[in-house]
Design a protein around this motif. Structure first.
Motif, mmCIF file in Angstrom:
data_model
loop_
_atom_site.group_PDB
_atom_site.id
_atom_site.type_symbol
_atom_site.label_atom_id
_atom_site.label_comp_id
_atom_site.label_asym_id
_atom_site.label_seq_id
_atom_site.Cartn_x
_atom_site.Cartn_y
_atom_site.Cartn_z
ATOM 1 N N PHE A 187 0.824 -1.205 0.000
ATOM 2 C CA PHE A 187 0.000 0.000 0.000
ATOM 3 C C PHE A 187 0.858 1.255 0.000
ATOM 4 C CE2 PHE A 187 -3.650 -2.504 1.992
ATOM 5 C CZ PHE A 187 -4.336 -2.572 0.803
ATOM 6 N N ALA A 188 1.939 1.239 0.741
ATOM 7 C CA ALA A 188 2.832 2.394 0.790
ATOM 8 C C ALA A 188 3.480 2.647 -0.563
ATOM 9 C CB ALA A 188 3.889 2.189 1.869
ATOM 10 N N MET A 189 3.894 1.576 -1.226
ATOM 11 C CA MET A 189 4.503 1.732 -2.550
ATOM 12 C C MET A 189 3.479 2.217 -3.574
ATOM 13 S SD MET A 189 7.160 -1.461 -2.763
ATOM 14 C CE MET A 189 7.243 -1.314 -4.512
ATOM 15 N N ALA A 190 2.265 1.683 -3.484
ATOM 16 C CA ALA A 190 1.218 2.097 -4.419
ATOM 17 C C ALA A 190 0.865 3.567 -4.204
ATOM 18 C CB ALA A 190 -0.017 1.226 -4.251
ATOM 19 N N ALA A 191 0.825 4.002 -2.953
ATOM 20 C CA ALA A 191 0.512 5.394 -2.665
ATOM 21 C C ALA A 191 1.628 6.310 -3.148
ATOM 22 C CB ALA A 191 0.294 5.578 -1.170
#
Length: 74
Positions: free
Chosen positions: A7-11
């Protein structure tokens, strides 16, 4: 890789396109214009019956004051 890291990478990969409220403001403006126009159309039908009061009085005199029972089967 765990779920939080994904999720952090996608954000981090998503672009920021500016203020979303300003991007969608046009939909509210369009809705306000449409409702205003519909309100004006509705307002234009005020007192339509009073414009033809002579016809209404003639019909009432011919068919009775209340108009009930004049072929409606009620």
């Amino acid at each position: 890789m765990n779920l939080v890291a994904q999720f952090a990478m996608a954000a981090a990969e998503t672009e920021h396109h500016g203020n979303v409220a300003l991007e969608t403001l046009i939909f509210g403006v369009i809705a306000a214009i449409v409702f205003t126009l519909l309100g004006l159309v509705t307002f234009s039908y005020r007192h339509v019956a009073n414009r033809h009061s002579a016809k209404a009085e003639a019909w009432a005199a011919q068919h009775g004051k209340d108009g009930h029972g004049a072929g409606h089967g009620h």
